[in-house]
Scaffold this active site. Structure first.
Site, short mmCIF file in Angstrom:
data_model
loop_
_atom_site.label_atom_id
_atom_site.label_comp_id
_atom_site.label_asym_id
_atom_site.label_seq_id
_atom_site.Cartn_x
_atom_site.Cartn_y
_atom_site.Cartn_z
N THR A 207 -49.58 -26.24 -22.68
CA THR A 207 -48.40 -25.28 -22.76
C THR A 207 -47.45 -26.21 -22.95
O THR A 207 -46.34 -25.81 -23.74
CB THR A 207 -48.29 -24.68 -21.19
N HIS B 260 -47.46 -26.87 -26.80
CA HIS B 260 -47.29 -25.19 -27.37
C HIS B 260 -45.72 -25.26 -27.53
O HIS B 260 -45.24 -24.73 -28.33
CB HIS B 260 -47.97 -24.17 -26.69
#
Length: 356
Positions: free
Chosen positions: A39, A42
């Site tokens: 994440t 991301h």
């Protein structure tokens, strides 16, 4: 103090930032290790956070200062720390959906784990930190949060002994899930990925079968392995929308698909009749909750989840851009990347190819 500060895609600066000041019920932590999560990558690559953000939430370190009202912790204690805290009283919390709590995402450590020091707020001191025993390394401690996330997912699917499972994605999360599935007595563990290095690692972590979905038809392979029945559980641990129809197609009657990775939002088609005729289920799992941290620590301490075997690369704070490129490379020989604030720049551990 120094921190790796995000400004834009491709623009992360190693720079001086203010040392956080703590209140009477807070803790100042010297970060010893912070895992690089998918994440984090991301958010950095897709511009999902504001300029000036310090990412990093898989944290372990040593307490250097405690507020006068803090009980049970002292300077010198080694701890793990997670980043979000639910309120425990709202509608979602009362139903056990702690990661859906409105407070959950509003809470965080300051500034983020990719810094030399962080402030741990009072709510986190109460609910999302814990001492590391002597036999648990800082890097193992930094794995408490991702292991807890995986435990949250296994709880959502009500994993039963004897279940057969397909894990789609053999990255850092997939490799944790392999070890948990083995611990929870899965009968067959099949793993799919495009990366030969990760598939080999999947076998080393306990998978029974590793399928390269770039060279083999995954649905055909799974149905052959299961004698046409399909698997009881599919865990999607790669953020690729097209994996969902595949997951449904290889699911046994009464089976469950766990969506454990963020999709792009693109619409896909799945056979709706299976929900009634075969009683299949699709569930999602986001983040973790505080009740899973002690279990995660025990799994790491007992090496049921082998953190040290998973860590392939270590970088300094200044090398965070290189670390992200390394972890994001589709053919890289990478599983878990650790950021070590005390490590000197230029002493990266783990081979980084020219393409990374």
């Amino acid at each position: 103090m120094k921190a790796a500060v995000y400004y834009d895609k491709g623009d992360i600066r190693y720079e001086e930032v203010a040392l956080p000041m703590i209140g009477p019920d807070e803790i100042l932590l010297k970060v010893k290790a912070c895992g690089l999560c998918g994440t984090d990558i991301h958010k950095a690559l897709d511009r999902l956070v504001s300029p000036g953000t310090v990412l990093g939430h898989e944290i372990a370190g040593e307490i250097v200062e405690v507020g006068r009202e803090v009980k049970g912790y002292a300077a010198g204690d080694r701890i793990y720390a997670a980043h979000h805290v639910p309120c425990f009283t709202c509608h979602h919390c009362r139903r056990g959906a702690y990661s859906l709590c409105p407070q959950f995402k509003r809470t965080n450590v300051e500034p983020g784990g990719f810094a030399e020091y962080i402030r741990i707020p009072a709510l986190h001191v109460q609910h999302t930190i814990g001492k590391l025993p002597a036999q648990v390394s800082d890097e193992q401690g930094a794995m408490v949060e991702p292991v807890a996330c995986c435990l949250h997912g296994f709880e959502k699917i009500d994993f039963r002994p004897g279940a057969s499972v397909l894990i789609m994605g053999a990255g850092q999360i997939g490799c944790i899930q392999i070890q948990l599935a083995r611990h929870f007595l899965a009968s067959q563990i099949i793993v799919s990925d495009l990366n030969p290095f990760r598939l080999q690692k999947a076998l080393e972590f306990g998978a029974d079968y590793a399928v390269n979905s770039a060279t083999h038809d995954l649905e055909t392979e799974v149905m052959e392995i299961t004698a046409g029945a399909g698997v009881d559980v599919v865990i999607i641990s790669a953020g690729v929308d097209a994996l969902l129809p595949q997951a449904i197609n290889v699911l046994n009657r009464g089976g469950t698909v766990l969506v454990f990775a963020p999709f792009s939002g693109r619409q896909v088609s799945i056979p709706a009749a299976r929900f009634f005729q075969d009683e299949v289920k699709i569930v999602g799992a986001y983040s973790s909750n505080p009740y899973h941290y002690p279990t995660a620590l025990q799994l790491l301490s007992s090496r049921i989840v082998d953190a040290e075997k998973m860590i392939t690369h270590r970088f300094s704070l200044a090398e965070l851009p290189t670390a992200i490129a390394c972890a994001h490379h589709p053919s890289g020989q990478v599983i878990k990347v650790m950021i070590k604030p005390e490590q000197e720049e230029g002493n990266a551990v783990g081979t980084v190819s020219a393409g990374e």
